[in-house]
Scaffold this motif. Structure first.
Motif, mmCIF file in Angstrom:
data_model
loop_
_atom_site.group_PDB
_atom_site.id
_atom_site.type_symbol
_atom_site.label_atom_id
_atom_site.label_comp_id
_atom_site.label_asym_id
_atom_site.label_seq_id
_atom_site.Cartn_x
_atom_site.Cartn_y
_atom_site.Cartn_z
ATOM 1 N N UNK A 52 39.949 31.273 33.161
ATOM 2 C CA UNK A 52 38.918 30.593 33.929
ATOM 3 C C UNK A 52 38.638 31.246 35.289
ATOM 4 N N UNK A 53 39.559 32.060 35.795
ATOM 5 C CA UNK A 53 39.494 32.511 37.186
ATOM 6 C C UNK A 53 38.967 33.932 37.271
ATOM 7 N N UNK A 75 30.589 30.155 42.349
ATOM 8 C CA UNK A 75 31.422 29.774 41.213
ATOM 9 C C UNK A 75 31.063 30.646 40.026
ATOM 10 N N UNK A 76 32.058 31.150 39.326
ATOM 11 C CA UNK A 76 31.854 31.956 38.125
ATOM 12 C C UNK A 76 32.370 31.187 36.918
ATOM 13 N N UNK A 77 31.501 30.979 35.943
ATOM 14 C CA UNK A 77 31.863 30.312 34.689
ATOM 15 C C UNK A 77 31.984 31.392 33.628
ATOM 16 N N UNK A 78 33.193 31.605 33.126
ATOM 17 C CA UNK A 78 33.440 32.668 32.169
ATOM 18 C C UNK A 78 33.318 32.217 30.731
ATOM 19 N N UNK A 534 45.765 33.407 39.704
ATOM 20 C CA UNK A 534 45.845 32.222 38.841
ATOM 21 C C UNK A 534 45.072 31.038 39.399
ATOM 22 N N UNK A 535 44.664 31.121 40.651
ATOM 23 C CA UNK A 535 44.070 29.962 41.301
ATOM 24 C C UNK A 535 42.970 30.432 42.246
ATOM 25 N N UNK A 536 41.887 29.690 42.279
ATOM 26 C CA UNK A 536 40.793 29.988 43.190
ATOM 27 C C UNK A 536 40.201 28.685 43.686
#
Length: 711
Positions: A52-53, A75-78, A534-536
């Motif tokens: 997700x990150x 925001x990036x949606x993968x 791992x976190x944003x």
């Protein structure tokens, strides 16, 4: 009649990859920061992301910049998030994103949304970094299956992209050829009789190692929650990449899409949906207030273009992105946005409309990037020249009163009254923009971003009915200044100031061209993204002001006024996490205060319609990584939308609502089985109202079952 210039124009007569699944998911061709040595970026800002990150994006700066060095909220949606959620439309795909709100509920004819309280439907959608303009009834629509990722940039982006609104942009990034061969086929179905078949194939040429290809396609057929309204689509998107050496890349991107659908009763009265009508009744969500025999929406759209990049050396890189797009649509309906005609509130008057449009759009963006050190500071300097030409043939015809609709005794197959044109326009819009941006490393930690742009625009409106022609010219300068400081362990506060402008295509009811919308934004934020990726998290405070705001004329539903000024101040946060190998999470919170600050006396201080001031969402997916149940996963989500108003005077409130989503999936040996449910509790709610006679039901519970195979 008025030539409409943004997403709210539809209110006239209509609403308008996981790491473990495939080697190809790790091997998208890099088209960024190529060097003469053949080295490429580890994290392509247009390619797959890990879980997700995301680490990097190019939408905010047009350069390959780490998110934690980008002084703007993005925001990036993968692909993995898209696969886990299985959103039906782009509006559904961005539902867990901070600051973004779908303004018209479920819609099959387009995506309608606002960012930070401002409509972004007409000018806020981009495809691979080039704008997809949508005016009047000629909008384009994206297909989720064909996307690699979605970048949602909040705040003005005019300094790099030119024309646009204050809220931000949504950049749909399509799937590209891969260096590793792969295949994917998928079938599914679900609620309302929906069924689909999709495929995605790609890899290197079998005869020449410099060529790569990808072909993505989908066919969908079935109904919707409204009786008699289908939702059918055909989509295919071929892509070819040629890389003769490590310094040069050329990618051809094309796409064709055909939609055969209708409108999901978007013009329902407030009383009978939000509140009971005079007899204590509510209109069923399945009612077709139009007529299945007369309600038709058919759209054909295609795109063809390329992305070229050449690195002259380790300092200079040139890029050219070019695309031609075309969309044609036929829209016939019985329009019901007039409320009731009787005291019992059972009879809804209607009129027939026939809307045809053809839009052609040409974009080219030339960019030269220089990465160098002047002896004191390191620079990433970008200079660009872009050109845009948009042509619209817009014909709108209507009838006098047609047969009314009785909510107690629906009757279809009614006679269709003749229609007569009230608008026949030929519109042409051109924009030439020259821009420059310097990303300066003042120290190893402190970075300054300075940008400026000059735009030269013309807007010609040829009114065939009035036999008049008008021209509007607007030459506007925009700018951006921003600072961001990177502490150890991933903490990065930032400050930014930016301006924007949006020249309006079209005229008001009297034939006078609209003035450009202008304004500025102050933003302060804090980003946190540890080195392990791992976190944003992004936290942002913003203060946006928009002048020459377009709003509905309270005395004429076919007109829009530029009433003055609207201001939006608020706070938002977005959190995305790959907590471990098994658990992924995305969450957001938005709260803002938006009001009209200058304009009609009766509206000053009022909140614009269909604009909830609070949005909250969270979705988590847990997939077992080891053991006998490896590959089995579950997901759960919650979406909260606060109160909004249905009228310009803020006397009619649309209540808040909470929706729950869920997913169950199992992947093994290349196979993936999934069941996704949105609005699990089948909450009956009204998504928004743009007036007392134009409300939209939200989507009913939707099941989607799918099975796919990758190799």
């Amino acid at each position: 009649m008025v030539m409409v210039t943004d997403g709210h124009a539809q209110n006239m007569v209509a609403q308008q990859r996981p790491v473990t699944t495939s080697a190809s998911a790790e091997a998208a061709v890099s088209l960024e920061t190529l060097s003469v040595t053949g080295q490429s970026s580890h994290d392509d800002p247009r390619g797959p992301i890990d879980g997700y990150v995301a680490r990097r994006a190019a939408t905010a700066t047009k350069t390959n910049t780490p998110l934690n060095e980008t002084p703007q909220s993005i925001t990036v949606i993968g692909r993995k998030q898209l696969d886990d959620l299985r959103p039906h439309t782009v509006s559904d795909a961005i539902a867990y994103t901070a600051g973004v709100y779908s303004t018209h509920g479920p819609a099959t004819v387009g995506d309608f949304f606002s960012i930070r309280g401002f409509d972004a439907t007409g000018t806020g959608v981009y495809k691979d970094g080039l704008q997809l303009l949508g005016y009047s009834f000629s909008g384009f629509q994206g297909e989720n299956f064909g996307l690699e990722r979605i970048d949602v940039l909040r705040g003005p982006a005019a300094v790099l992209f030119g024309q646009g609104g204050p809220g931000g942009i949504i950049n749909l990034i399509t799937k590209r050829p891969t260096e590793v061969p792969f295949g994917h086929v998928e079938a599914g179905g679900g609620s309302f009789g929906q069924k689909y078949l999709a495929f995605d194939l790609g890899g290197p040429s079998s005869t020449d190692p410099h060529w790569f290809y990808r072909v993505t396609g989908l066919g969908r057929q079935g109904g919707t929650q409204v009786d008699g309204v289908d939702d059918n689509r055909g989509y295919i998107a071929p892509a070819i990449t040629y890389k003769p050496d490590g310094a040069t890349s050329f990618t051809l991107l094309a796409g064709f899409q055909y939609d055969d659908t209708g409108r999901l009763s978007p013009f329902l009265p407030y009383y009978g949906t939000v509140r009971p009508q005079a007899l204590g009744l509510r209109i069923p969500r399945s009612y077709n207030i139009a007529d299945p025999k007369l309600d038709t929406f058919r759209r054909t759209q295609f795109h063809v273009g390329y992305e070229f990049e050449h690195a002259f050396n380790d300092t200079f890189t040139f890029r050219q992105n070019l695309r031609y797009s075309q969309v044609e649509s036929l829209d016939t309906l019985l329009f019901s946005g007039q409320g009731y005609s009787d005291a019992r509130q059972t009879i809804i008057p209607r009129a027939r409309y026939r809307l045809t449009s053809q839009a052609r759009l040409f974009n080219v963006d030339n960019q030269l990037v220089a990465r160098f050190n002047d002896g004191f500071f390191a620079h990433t300097f970008l200079v660009g020249l872009d050109y845009k030409q948009y042509q619209l043939h817009d014909t709108q015809a209507g009838s006098g009163p047609a047969t009314s609709f009785d909510i107690l005794a629906p009757r279809y197959g009614v006679p269709a009254p003749p229609v007569f044109p009230y608008l026949v326009n030929r519109d042409a819009f051109q924009q030439i923009g020259l821009y420059a941006q310097d990303q300066i490393d003042l120290t190893d930690r402190l970075k300054l971003v300075v940008g400026g742009r000059g735009d030269f625009t013309t807007n010609d409106v040829d009114d065939k009915l009035r036999a008049t022609r008008t021209r509007q010219e607007a030459n506007v300068a925009t700018q951006r200044y921003a600072l961001i400081y990177n502490f150890d362990h991933g903490l990065a506060p930032y400050l930014s100031y930016s301006t924007f402008f949006n020249p309006q295509v079209g005229t008001n009811f009297g034939g006078t061209p609209f003035k450009p919308v202008t304004g500025d934004q102050y933003e302060a934020g804090l980003k946190y993204q540890p080195p392990d990726n791992r976190f944003s998290a992004t936290f942002a405070l913003f203060d946006l002001t928009q002048s020459n705001t377009l709003t509905a004329d309270p005395t004429n539903p076919f007109n829009q006024l530029q009433i003055g000024e609207t201001r939006s101040k608020g706070f938002e946060t977005q959190i995305v996490a790959n907590i471990n190998r098994e658990l992924s999470l995305v969450g957001s919170f938005t709260a803002f205060d938006i009001a009209i600050t200058r304009g009609l006396d009766s509206q000053i201080g009022k909140i614009p319609v269909a604009t909830p001031s609070t949005l909250t969402s969270v979705f988590a997916d847990y997939t077992i990584a080891t053991g006998s149940f490896a590959g089995f996963g579950v997901g759960a989500g919650l979406r909260y939308v606060g109160n909004s108003y249905a009228d310009a005077f803020n006397t009619l409130k649309v209540p808040e609502y909470v929706l729950f989503d869920s997913a169950i999936h199992y992947a093994r040996d290349g196979w993936r089985f999934a069941l996704n449910v949105s609005n699990m509790a089948d909450r009956r709610y009204v998504g928004s109202c743009s007036s007392i006679s134009s409300c939209n039901y939200g989507e009913e519970r939707r099941f989607t079952a799918s099975v796919g195979y990758r190799w």
